[in-house]
Every structure is written in C-alpha cells, then in structure tokens.
Design a protein around this motif. Structure first.
Motif, PDB file in Angstrom:
ATOM      1  N   GLY A   7       1.045  -1.234   0.070  1.00  0.00           N
ATOM      2  CA  GLY A   7      -0.035  -0.057   0.101  1.00  0.00           C
ATOM      3  C   GLY A   7       0.813   1.203  -0.014  1.00  0.00           C
ATOM      4  O   GLY A   7       0.563   2.427   0.635  1.00  0.00           O
ATOM      5  N   THR A   9       1.702   3.699  -1.883  1.00  0.00           N
ATOM      6  CA  THR A   9       1.421   4.950  -2.050  1.00  0.00           C
ATOM      7  C   THR A   9       0.168   5.550  -1.228  1.00  0.00           C
ATOM      8  O   THR A   9      -0.397   6.651  -1.126  1.00  0.00           O
ATOM      9  N   LYS A  11      -2.267   6.290   2.471  1.00  0.00           N
ATOM     10  CA  LYS A  11      -2.248   7.088   3.607  1.00  0.00           C
ATOM     11  C   LYS A  11      -1.376   6.769   4.942  1.00  0.00           C
ATOM     12  O   LYS A  11      -0.665   7.552   5.439  1.00  0.00           O
ATOM     13  N   THR A 124     -10.400   3.047  14.021  1.00  0.00           N
ATOM     14  CA  THR A 124     -11.795   3.496  13.465  1.00  0.00           C
ATOM     15  C   THR A 124     -11.682   4.353  12.074  1.00  0.00           C
ATOM     16  O   THR A 124     -10.277   4.300  11.182  1.00  0.00           O
TER      17      THR A 124
HETATM   18  N1  LIG Z   1     -10.488   5.362   5.443  1.00  0.00           N
HETATM   19  C1  LIG Z   1     -10.818   4.736   6.794  1.00  0.00           C
HETATM   20  O1  LIG Z   1     -11.665   5.872   7.515  1.00  0.00           O
HETATM   21  C2  LIG Z   1     -10.600   3.667   7.128  1.00  0.00           C
HETATM   22  C3  LIG Z   1     -11.155   3.103   8.366  1.00  0.00           C
HETATM   23  C4  LIG Z   1     -10.754   1.879   8.713  1.00  0.00           C
HETATM   24  C5  LIG Z   1      -9.821   1.065   7.974  1.00  0.00           C
HETATM   25  N2  LIG Z   1      -9.379   1.435   6.777  1.00  0.00           N
HETATM   26  C6  LIG Z   1      -8.479   0.499   5.833  1.00  0.00           C
HETATM   27  O2  LIG Z   1      -6.985   0.851   6.235  1.00  0.00           O
HETATM   28  C7  LIG Z   1      -6.400   0.306   5.025  1.00  0.00           C
HETATM   29  C8  LIG Z   1      -5.098   1.288   4.999  1.00  0.00           C
HETATM   30  O3  LIG Z   1      -5.419   2.323   3.895  1.00  0.00           O
HETATM   31  P1  LIG Z   1      -4.615   3.268   3.465  1.00  0.00           P
HETATM   32  O4  LIG Z   1      -5.576   4.617   3.848  1.00  0.00           O
HETATM   33  O5  LIG Z   1      -3.076   3.319   4.232  1.00  0.00           O
HETATM   34  O6  LIG Z   1      -4.459   2.946   2.050  1.00  0.00           O
HETATM   35  P2  LIG Z   1      -5.040   3.965   0.918  1.00  0.00           P
HETATM   36  O7  LIG Z   1      -4.583   5.324   0.878  1.00  0.00           O
HETATM   37  O8  LIG Z   1      -6.606   3.439   0.494  1.00  0.00           O
HETATM   38  O9  LIG Z   1      -4.259   3.463  -0.536  1.00  0.00           O
HETATM   39  C9  LIG Z   1      -4.082   1.939  -1.014  1.00  0.00           C
HETATM   40  C10 LIG Z   1      -2.951   1.585  -1.346  1.00  0.00           C
HETATM   41  O10 LIG Z   1      -2.899   0.284  -1.745  1.00  0.00           O
HETATM   42  C11 LIG Z   1      -2.523   0.247  -3.026  1.00  0.00           C
HETATM   43  N3  LIG Z   1      -3.071  -0.860  -3.887  1.00  0.00           N
HETATM   44  C12 LIG Z   1      -4.254  -1.041  -4.366  1.00  0.00           C
HETATM   45  N4  LIG Z   1      -4.586  -2.032  -5.040  1.00  0.00           N
HETATM   46  C13 LIG Z   1      -3.401  -2.791  -5.048  1.00  0.00           C
HETATM   47  C14 LIG Z   1      -2.994  -3.960  -5.641  1.00  0.00           C
HETATM   48  N5  LIG Z   1      -3.872  -4.691  -6.117  1.00  0.00           N
HETATM   49  N6  LIG Z   1      -1.721  -4.515  -5.246  1.00  0.00           N
HETATM   50  C15 LIG Z   1      -0.898  -3.872  -4.698  1.00  0.00           C
HETATM   51  N7  LIG Z   1      -1.237  -2.612  -4.173  1.00  0.00           N
HETATM   52  C16 LIG Z   1      -2.226  -1.800  -4.370  1.00  0.00           C
HETATM   53  C17 LIG Z   1      -2.294   1.616  -3.702  1.00  0.00           C
HETATM   54  O11 LIG Z   1      -1.464   1.869  -4.616  1.00  0.00           O
HETATM   55  P3  LIG Z   1      -1.414   1.533  -5.883  1.00  0.00           P
HETATM   56  O12 LIG Z   1      -2.851   2.361  -6.656  1.00  0.00           O
HETATM   57  O13 LIG Z   1      -0.019   2.211  -6.599  1.00  0.00           O
HETATM   58  O14 LIG Z   1      -1.336   0.197  -6.312  1.00  0.00           O
HETATM   59  C18 LIG Z   1      -2.349   2.325  -2.526  1.00  0.00           C
HETATM   60  O15 LIG Z   1      -1.020   2.652  -2.194  1.00  0.00           O
HETATM   61  C19 LIG Z   1      -7.282   0.037   4.005  1.00  0.00           C
HETATM   62  O16 LIG Z   1      -7.345  -1.502   3.967  1.00  0.00           O
HETATM   63  C20 LIG Z   1      -8.600   0.347   4.337  1.00  0.00           C
HETATM   64  O17 LIG Z   1      -9.817  -0.159   4.049  1.00  0.00           O
HETATM   65  C21 LIG Z   1      -9.670   2.712   6.405  1.00  0.00           C
END
Ligand SMILES: NC(=O)c1ccc[n+]([C@@H]2O[C@H](COP(=O)([O-])OP(=O)(O)OC[C@H]3O[C@@H](n4cnc5c(N)ncnc54)[C@H](OP(=O)(O)O)[C@@H]3O)[C@@H](O)[C@H]2O)c1
Length: 274
Positions: A7, A9, A11, A124
């Motif tokens: 992941g 790139t 957050k 959360t």
């Molecule tokens: N936002 C919220 O409020 C919240 C709350 C609870 C849990 N979460 C979870 O927290 C987790 C962390 O999210 P985050 O915010 O750090 O990530 P994010 O900003 O949503 O980014 C997703 C990352 O995954 C990569 N990615 C997506 N598909 C991929 C694939 N097939 N193979 C390899 N890389 C892939 C993307 O890069 P590329 O496009 O370059 O591949 C990007 O770097 C997620 O699972 C999310 O569901 C989010």
C-alpha cells in the motif's frame, strides 16, 4: 534489517515510512504504481497483490547497507477475497525470504494459525478522509459534508497515529502478537466535525444528513460501482446506529503519547479546504 510497506502510495504507509526514515531504518514502498506515485526520495517498487509474479522483486530488494526485509506492513487490495492473495504472499515471504513479522489493518486468523510474529490494527475512521476523499471537495466548494451517519459518534483517528502504532509494532524488539483498536481521543458526530471546521475556516460548514438511498446515489454519482456504493453506505448506517461509539487509550499505550485531536488536525490542514 529493513521493512517492506505494501500500500506504498497510501495514507498509512507513507506516514510509517516517515517514522522509519527518522529512525534510520531502511524501508521499501510497494504498490502497483511503484516509483511513479511514491513521494520523491523514498525507495519504491512495483507490486500487485493480484499478480504473484511481482511478489519476488520487493523481497529481494538490494538495500545500500545490505539489509534484508524482516517485517512487512500489509494493506489489503479492495477485492472480494483479499485473504487468498495475502495468505499466498505471506507464506511465500516466510518460506522463501525468512520474513518473520507482519503488521496489518484488518482481522486475520492466518497469523495465529501459522505462528508468526504479528500485530493487527483495527483503526476507526481516518481524519484524512476529510482531506483525500469526496468530503474535501464538498467542504471546499459547498461548505457541506454529506453522510448517512446521522448523529452517530465516531472516535476519528489520524493516519499519523495509526502509522505511529504500526511503526512500533514493526520495529520494537518484542513482537506484539495481538490486535489493537486504534482510536482518536474524542467521540465526534459529523455535526460536531462541521462545527469544528466552521470555526477553523471562519465560514459555515454544515452536515447534511442523507437517507441510505440518497447516500448510495451520491456515491454512485462519484463513479463508484453500485456494490461498493452500497458497502460504503452500510458502513455509515452502522456508524449512525452507534457501532463506532467507543474509546480507548491504545495509541498512548503503544506510542507513549496521546492521539491527535481533530481541532489540531484541522488547523494543520486548513489550506486543503480553502
Ligand atoms: N479510511 C478509513 O476511514 C479507514 C478506516 C478503517 C480501515 N481502513 C482501511 O485501512 C487500510 C489502509 O488504507 P490506507 O488509507 O493506508 O491506504 P489507501 O490510501 O487507501 O491506499 C491503498 C494503497 O493500496 C495500493 N493498492 C491498491 N490495490 C493494490 C493491488 N492490487 N496491489 C498492490 N497495491 C495495491 C494503492 O497503490 P497503487 O494504486 O499504486 O497500487 C495504495 O498505495 C485499507 O485497507 C482501508 O480499507 C480505512
């Protein structure tokens, strides 16, 4: 010893990378876009959960000091069954490359089953949703936040606090081998978030309470497929019913400092909404 951040790139990973940089621990960011989308100056490589021919390269990365990857941060792909490719990668990384520690967001029985060092983070909702998702544009353009969360209370947490917990879980000598709910320091409704943004920005921001149907339509109007729009709406409806209404001190217990308040976050990022 080095850390692989999938992941790469996203957050949380970019913020963990900054903690690793400060601690002078080598790391590699991995995602489909690889170097093209990584912050400048940070090492990155291409990696796709859905293409196992990309699994080897990140794990064989040549770090300048000759370090090997000993821990991996896992961000699941958004597919119906993420466990299948993730289990395959984890098993490969352990068997072929001697990786022994994994930290991820989500719930995962596989770690318990295979007896590897792990830490599961269950955060959360992220404060960064107000910066990087559709909320940013409606706050900026219309002074509105649209949700189906009603008066549900949510302990919003900053991605930096999640990254701080992940950093410790990846690098502390002792493995955590547990799961943490990673929560912010106060329970807030979207009405209260809107009031805080109004005061921070010096103009009115209001929370518009939508029905399930209206919310799904709005998500679809952003181009999301219907099943995903329904899924996101269901999360908001659950929050309206109180499923996020809980507090703890996990961030402070793991990192030694309290989690960031929304007012501080809003001040730091106010230009995003101006
Ligand atoms: N936002 C919220 O409020 C919240 C709350 C609870 C849990 N979460 C979870 O927290 C987790 C962390 O999210 P985050 O915010 O750090 O990530 P994010 O900003 O949503 O980014 C997703 C990352 O995954 C990569 N990615 C997506 N598909 C991929 C694939 N097939 N193979 C390899 N890389 C892939 C993307 O890069 P590329 O496009 O370059 O591949 C990007 O770097 C997620 O699972 C999310 O569901 C989010």
């Amino acid at each position: 010893m080095a850390v692989l951040l999938t992941g790469g790139t996203g957050k949380t990973s970019v913020r963990i990378a900054r903690f690793l940089q400060d601690a002078k621990i080598p790391f590699l960011l991995a995602s489909r876009r690889g170097e093209a989308a990584a912050p400048s100056g940070m090492p990155a490589t291409k990696f796709d959960w859905l293409d196992d021919s990309t699994f080897e390269k990140p794990l064989q990365h040549k770090f300048p000091g000759g370090e090997g990857i000993y821990a991996v941060y896992l961000v699941a792909p958004e597919v119906a069954d993420p466990a299948a490719p993730m289990n395959a990668f984890v098993d490969y990384a352990i068997k072929e490359h001697g990786v022994n520690r994994f930290v991820l967001i989500g719930v995962w029985q596989h770690f318990v089953d295979i007896g590897v060092e792990y830490c599961v983070l269950r955060p959360t909702w992220f404060m960064e949703n107000f910066l990087e998702e559709a909320h940013r544009f409606t706050i900026k353009g219309e002074g509105k936040i649209y949700t189906a969360c009603g008066d549900g209370k949510i302990p919003f947490v900053s991605a930096t606090d999640i990254a701080a917990v992940a950093f410790r879980a990846l690098t502390d000598e002792k493995p955590y081998n547990t799961d943490y709910r990673v929560l912010g320091p106060e329970l807030l409704t979207y009405d209260e978030i809107a009031a805080k943004l109004s005061s921070c920005l010096g103009r009115e921001v209001v929370h518009v309470k939508l029905t399930d149907e209206q919310r799904t339509q709005r998500f679809m109007s952003y181009g999301l497929p219907e099943h995903y729009a329904n899924f996101l709406t269901s999360l908001e409806v659950s929050a309206a019913s109180g499923v996020e209404d809980r507090m703890n001190d996990a961030v402070e217990r793991v990192t030694g400092r309290p989690s960031q308040k929304f007012d501080v976050f809003a001040q730091q990022h106010k230009t995003a909404w101006q």
